[in-house]
Motif scaffolding. Structure first.
Motif, PDB file in Angstrom:
ATOM      1  N   TRP A  35       0.828  -1.205   0.000  1.00 54.53           N
ATOM      2  CA  TRP A  35       0.000   0.000   0.000  1.00 54.53           C
ATOM      3  C   TRP A  35       0.866   1.260   0.000  1.00 54.53           C
ATOM      4  CZ3 TRP A  35      -4.777   1.324  -1.137  1.00 54.53           C
ATOM      5  CH2 TRP A  35      -5.154   2.643  -0.858  1.00 54.53           C
ATOM      6  N   ARG A 156      -5.969   6.128   3.529  1.00 52.24           N
ATOM      7  CA  ARG A 156      -7.082   5.164   3.567  1.00 52.24           C
ATOM      8  C   ARG A 156      -8.144   5.583   4.579  1.00 52.24           C
ATOM      9  NH1 ARG A 156      -6.041  -0.325   1.785  1.00 52.24           N
ATOM     10  NH2 ARG A 156      -7.819  -0.859   3.082  1.00 52.24           N
ATOM     11  N   PHE A 162     -13.731   5.174  -0.316  1.00 50.31           N
ATOM     12  CA  PHE A 162     -13.655   3.770   0.102  1.00 50.31           C
ATOM     13  C   PHE A 162     -14.934   3.362   0.829  1.00 50.31           C
ATOM     14  CE2 PHE A 162      -8.824   2.809   0.569  1.00 50.31           C
ATOM     15  CZ  PHE A 162      -8.637   3.190  -0.739  1.00 50.31           C
ATOM     16  N   ASP A 166     -13.183  -0.473   4.589  1.00 44.50           N
ATOM     17  CA  ASP A 166     -11.811  -0.340   4.105  1.00 44.50           C
ATOM     18  C   ASP A 166     -11.106   0.888   4.672  1.00 44.50           C
ATOM     19  OD1 ASP A 166     -11.648  -2.631   2.527  1.00 44.50           O
ATOM     20  OD2 ASP A 166     -12.750  -1.658   0.897  1.00 44.50           O
ATOM     21  N   ARG A 167     -11.818   1.704   5.446  1.00 43.23           N
ATOM     22  CA  ARG A 167     -11.182   2.925   5.962  1.00 43.23           C
ATOM     23  C   ARG A 167     -10.399   2.634   7.239  1.00 43.23           C
ATOM     24  NH1 ARG A 167     -16.287   6.814   5.498  1.00 43.23           N
ATOM     25  NH2 ARG A 167     -16.930   6.105   3.437  1.00 43.23           N
ATOM     26  N   ARG A 173      -6.607  -4.129   7.862  1.00 42.37           N
ATOM     27  CA  ARG A 173      -7.573  -4.685   6.919  1.00 42.37           C
ATOM     28  C   ARG A 173      -7.161  -6.081   6.477  1.00 42.37           C
ATOM     29  NH1 ARG A 173     -11.558  -6.128   5.535  1.00 42.37           N
ATOM     30  NH2 ARG A 173     -12.859  -5.613   3.734  1.00 42.37           N
ATOM     31  N   THR A 174      -5.862  -6.296   6.391  1.00 38.06           N
ATOM     32  CA  THR A 174      -5.387  -7.541   5.791  1.00 38.06           C
ATOM     33  C   THR A 174      -5.192  -8.664   6.801  1.00 38.06           C
ATOM     34  OG1 THR A 174      -3.928  -8.246   4.007  1.00 38.06           O
ATOM     35  CG2 THR A 174      -2.870  -7.376   5.944  1.00 38.06           C
TER      36      THR A 174
END
Lengths: 254, 304
Positions: A35, A156, A162, A166-167, A173-174
């Protein structure tokens, strides 16, 4: 301006990292790099990426520690020693020493949300902020000659194009194990504040006086091996009912 | 910590330059003598060269001017501001000596005070870092200032022997300052050896409550910026030997040279002795400064 905000920031954005849950998969490490190499500021360069001596700037790294309790022993997989995977990124300290040492004003802590950032157009790459940080949160980008650090993915978390879900920072997030949580520590009712309250979240190196915003949840206590049932689980039929209880009895009798 | 040659050169050269400027500012040399004029030029050259050298380790040296802006909070910025400001009285004093054979006490004293302040600011860059416990003591600036003054007095003795005046005064001052500097450094060294680090892998991970913490795997197999910059270890193996070398070159050689000079302050032997004293001191100081960085342990290494 490299003086710290004089009042406590109205928002204290940061991460909770659950050391009980982290499996050490390094997904957050890769996701962060992916990212942030295309996001805020200069790309996160690698030196000799396909050579023998690979090296590069990362904003998040996972260390793995072995912890041996008092009187515990290390005997392969059955011993008392335990492995703790330890993700480490910027802790966005309230008393950030990296900010005040900066000679150019490139390093700053945002008064609104407490995020510690580097203005790369002002950074001269002297490296003093990395010296001032006890956590190793800052790494020089050798190609661009500027200091890189975790931005809490500011591109983000405030990005209204978004989906709400996803914020959050890319690492949060991952994470497939849900070991990383993002939130506002200034709000005692936020998820992160409640987690810290419930699990006794801790500061890293409190003796350095940095007052980190990010908190770590210590691993939950383990049952000592000595206290476990004598029979291995597969051989223990206690509590079997119905057909299996009958089968167990019959097989015992044969 | 990584002993960057540019920073070692900077602290040694600018320290000597400022030290010499202080001695010139105290009027130890005859302003009309050629040697004194050369001393003024050398002081400015050492300071300027040192500052230029310090920009060599920057990632973006073209933006170095920005470093003058954050003097309210940053010792590095204060040092930059002081270094530039100090050039004003020092250059004026040098011009007076060079072109008018004059020494004006008020200007000289202002220059001397600012020179000492600049060295103090340089040292405070290191002393203000809590992450490097060996540096975080008032003894660090004390040592930097004392070494700067001792080096300046040694150089002033040499220029006096070269014709700038009577070498006995600067020679005695050099001997005294040399002793003070190494006594302070010894106290610094003792403190460093006795340090029980407050930060350990246990506090760094917060896992100390569970048991003994030991690193099992680094984040990456190869070295990174942090381990290269903060994890320098080569020196510790030879630290004791290097310390003795620093003492020999930086204390014994200059002390012997000064003794010869004070016994017979005139003539070639005195000049040679003063020159050797200066050379030994500079070499010893380079080793001392190298050790200052290379031996220092950074808190982040608790994670590695």
């Amino acid at each position: 301006m490299t003086s710290l905000p004089s009042l406590p920031t109205p928002k204290k954005l940061g991460l909770v990292i659950d050391l009980d849950v982290c499996v050490g998969c390094h997904a957050c490490v890769v996701s962060c790099k992916e990212w942030n190499t295309g996001g805020y500021g200069a790309a996160l360069s690698d030196q000799q990426p396909y050579g023998a001596d690979v090296s590069g700037a990362w904003l998040n790294r996972i260390h793995t520690f072995e912890v041996v309790p008092q009187g515990g022993e290390i005997v392969g997989e059955a011993g008392d020693a335990r492995i703790v995977h330890f993700p480490k990124s910027c802790l966005h300290c309230e008393d950030a020493p990296c900010v005040t040492v900066c000679p150019t004003g490139a390093s700053y802590k945002r008064a609104a949300d407490g995020i510690v950032l580097v203005d790369e157009d002002k950074c001269i790459g002297c490296g003093l902020c990395a010296w001032a940080c006890p956590y190793g949160a800052r790494e020089m980008d050798v190609a661009a000659g500027v200091m890189k650090k975790c931005t809490l993915c500011i591109d983000r978390i405030y990005n209204e194009t978004f989906e709400e879900v996803d914020r959050v920072p890319a690492c949060v997030r991952t994470c497939p194990a849900n070991a990383r949580h993002f939130g506002n520590f200034a709000d005692p009712a936020s998820d992160v504040s409640r987690m810290v309250e419930a699990r006794g979240g801790i500061d890293l190196m409190p003796e350095q006086g940095t007052r980190p915003v990010n908190k770590y949840l210590p691993p939950r206590p383990r049952q000592p091996l000595a206290g476990m049932a004598a029979l291995p689980l597969a051989e223990n039929t206690e509590g079997a009912r119905g057909f299996f209880a009958w089968l167990d009895g019959m097989l015992d009798r044969i | 910590m990584h002993p960057a040659p540019s920073i070692i050169l900077f602290t040694v050269c600018s320290g000597l330059g400022y030290g010499l400027a202080v001695m010139l500012g105290l009027g130890l040399l005859d302003p009309a003598a050629l040697a004194t004029k050369l001393a003024h030029v050398l002081a400015l050259a050492l300071i300027g060269g040192g500052l230029l050298s310090s920009t060599l380790h920057l990632g973006n040296p073209q933006r170095a001017w920005r470093a003058f802006s954050q003097w309210r909070s940053s010792w590095l910025s204060r040092e930059g501001v002081m270094a530039v400001a100090t050039f004003v009285p020092l250059t004026l004093a040098a011009a007076l000596a060079l072109f008018a054979d004059r020494f004006w006490l008020p200007l000289a004293l202002v220059g001397a005070a600012m020179a000492v302040t600049t060295v103090y600011c340089t040292a405070m860059i290191y002393a203000s870092l809590r992450t490097v416990e060996a540096w975080a003591t008032p003894l660090t600036p004390a040592c930097y200032v004392a070494f700067s003054l001792a080096g300046g007095a040694l150089l002033a003795t040499l220029f006096a022997a070269l014709g700038g005046g009577a070498p006995r005064g600067p020679g005695l001052a050099a001997l005294l300052l040399l002793a003070v500097a190494w006594v302070l450094k010894r106290a610094w060294k003792r403190r460093q050896s006795a340090l029980a680090s407050a930060s350990t892998p246990a506090t760094a991970t917060g896992l100390g409550a569970i048991g003994t913490v030991r690193l099992l795997e680094r984040p990456h197999m190869t070295e990174n910026y942090l381990t290269r910059e903060m994890g320098f270890k080569v020196a510790r193996k030879h630290a004791a030997k290097l310390w003795r070398i620093a003492l020999g070159l930086g204390l014994l050689v200059p002390a012997a040279g000064l003794a010869v000079l004070l016994a017979a302050p005139q003539g070639t032997p005195a000049t040679v002795a003063a020159a050797l004293a200066c050379l030994g001191f500079v070499a010893g100081l380079l080793v001392e400064r190298w050790l200052f960085f290379a031996e220092a342990r950074h808190a982040v290494m608790n994670y590695y």
